[in-house]
Design an enzyme around this catalytic site. Sequence first.
Site, short mmCIF file in Angstrom:
data_model
loop_
_atom_site.label_atom_id
_atom_site.label_comp_id
_atom_site.label_asym_id
_atom_site.label_seq_id
_atom_site.Cartn_x
_atom_site.Cartn_y
_atom_site.Cartn_z
N SER A 17 51.25 103.34 34.35
CA SER A 17 50.24 102.39 34.81
C SER A 17 49.82 101.49 33.65
O SER A 17 49.28 101.96 32.65
CB SER A 17 49.02 103.14 35.33
N HIS A 41 53.62 100.68 37.45
CA HIS A 41 52.47 100.74 38.36
C HIS A 41 51.44 99.70 37.92
O HIS A 41 50.99 99.71 36.78
CB HIS A 41 51.88 102.15 38.31
N ASP A 43 47.81 98.21 38.64
CA ASP A 43 46.53 98.51 39.28
C ASP A 43 45.70 97.24 39.45
O ASP A 43 45.27 96.63 38.49
CB ASP A 43 45.74 99.51 38.42
N MET A 45 42.31 95.67 40.91
CA MET A 45 40.94 96.05 41.31
C MET A 45 40.12 94.79 41.54
O MET A 45 40.14 93.87 40.72
CB MET A 45 40.29 96.87 40.21
N HIS A 74 49.35 98.59 43.25
CA HIS A 74 48.32 99.41 43.92
C HIS A 74 47.10 98.53 44.12
O HIS A 74 46.38 98.22 43.17
CB HIS A 74 48.03 100.62 43.01
N MET A 76 43.68 98.00 45.04
CA MET A 76 42.35 98.60 45.26
C MET A 76 41.43 97.44 45.62
O MET A 76 40.62 96.96 44.82
CB MET A 76 41.89 99.34 44.00
N MET A 144 45.41 109.73 45.95
CA MET A 144 44.67 109.56 44.69
C MET A 144 44.15 110.92 44.20
O MET A 144 43.54 111.67 44.96
CB MET A 144 43.48 108.62 44.91
N PHE A 150 38.95 103.52 37.57
CA PHE A 150 39.02 103.64 36.12
C PHE A 150 40.15 104.58 35.70
O PHE A 150 40.42 105.56 36.41
CB PHE A 150 37.70 104.19 35.56
N ASP A 182 48.22 109.75 41.59
CA ASP A 182 47.71 108.76 40.64
C ASP A 182 46.32 109.18 40.19
O ASP A 182 45.40 109.27 40.99
CB ASP A 182 47.67 107.41 41.37
N GLY A 183 46.20 109.42 38.88
CA GLY A 183 44.91 109.77 38.30
C GLY A 183 44.96 111.11 37.58
O GLY A 183 45.22 112.13 38.20
C1 DX5 Z 1 42.80 104.52 38.90
C2 DX5 Z 1 44.14 103.84 38.90
C3 DX5 Z 1 45.16 104.59 38.15
C4 DX5 Z 1 44.89 104.72 36.68
C5 DX5 Z 1 45.38 106.06 36.24
O1 DX5 Z 1 41.91 103.75 39.62
O2 DX5 Z 1 44.62 103.69 40.23
O3 DX5 Z 1 46.48 104.09 38.36
O4 DX5 Z 1 45.49 103.73 35.91
O5 DX5 Z 1 44.97 106.25 34.94
P1 DX5 Z 1 45.09 107.65 34.20
O6 DX5 Z 1 46.52 108.03 34.20
O7 DX5 Z 1 44.53 107.36 32.87
O8 DX5 Z 1 44.25 108.61 35.00
ZN ZN Z 2 46.81 103.17 40.59
#
Ligand code: DX5
Ligand code: ZN
Length: 229
Positions: A17, A41, A43, A45, A74, A76, A144, A150, A182-183
Amino acid sequence: MTLIDAGPTGSLRVAPSILAADFGALASAVHEIDSETDWLHVDVMDGHFVPNVSIGPPVVQSLRPYSTKFFDCHLMMSEPGRYLEAFAKAGADGCTVHVEVGGTESLIRDARVLGLRVGLAANPDTPFERVAPFLGDIDLLLLMTVFPGFGGQSFMGEVMTKVSAARREVEEHALALDIEVDGGIDLATTPIAVRAGANVLVAGSAIFGRPHPLDAARALRDAAMASRV
Ligand code: DX5
Ligand code: ZN
């Protein structure tokens, strides 16, 4: 617009990510881990669906010439349907929308029309029953393992019940579906997720947050391979 192939559905993949990379040096961060990357990946937001803002189509477009990997975006976002076309044009290969925002059927249809690989995501507290009706219509289910918004949060092991339920559905109905987590994915949690049935592992901090991201990505892949049942 040439889409990049996702590779065989169900195979083990590591998806770094870029959220955890240095945004001032994204191109070199991506290049550095290229040999150990299956998917990238991205992200996205919107500051509304999640309490944070990150990146959008212009960054995807700028990054596209620097990577030959599948861009796993992804979204969000509260209104992902407004941006699917922009992501497709910018170079996204797959887009994942959250089931919590509603309108899932038409979002899946719109993404298909654009030629995107289609993913559906569920937050940790969203029941499996919410995504179950769509499993035959999507390419990827993202479960998730933290509340989105974050990087650097702790893996929620209780989500593995849903991962196992999804893997059972895939096997019982011979579905062509990737199961992504993811996470909080790192060397300790990778075996837990893979044994539960995940085959795509998203990792931010555990790769880009490490002093040697390439070595970290390789170690993660090795841990995943060793855990495959
Ligand atoms: C969270 C994201 C993740 C994030 C994962 O909102 O969707 O993709 O980047 O980060 P880590 O691997 O640090 O938990
Ligand atoms: Zn993600």
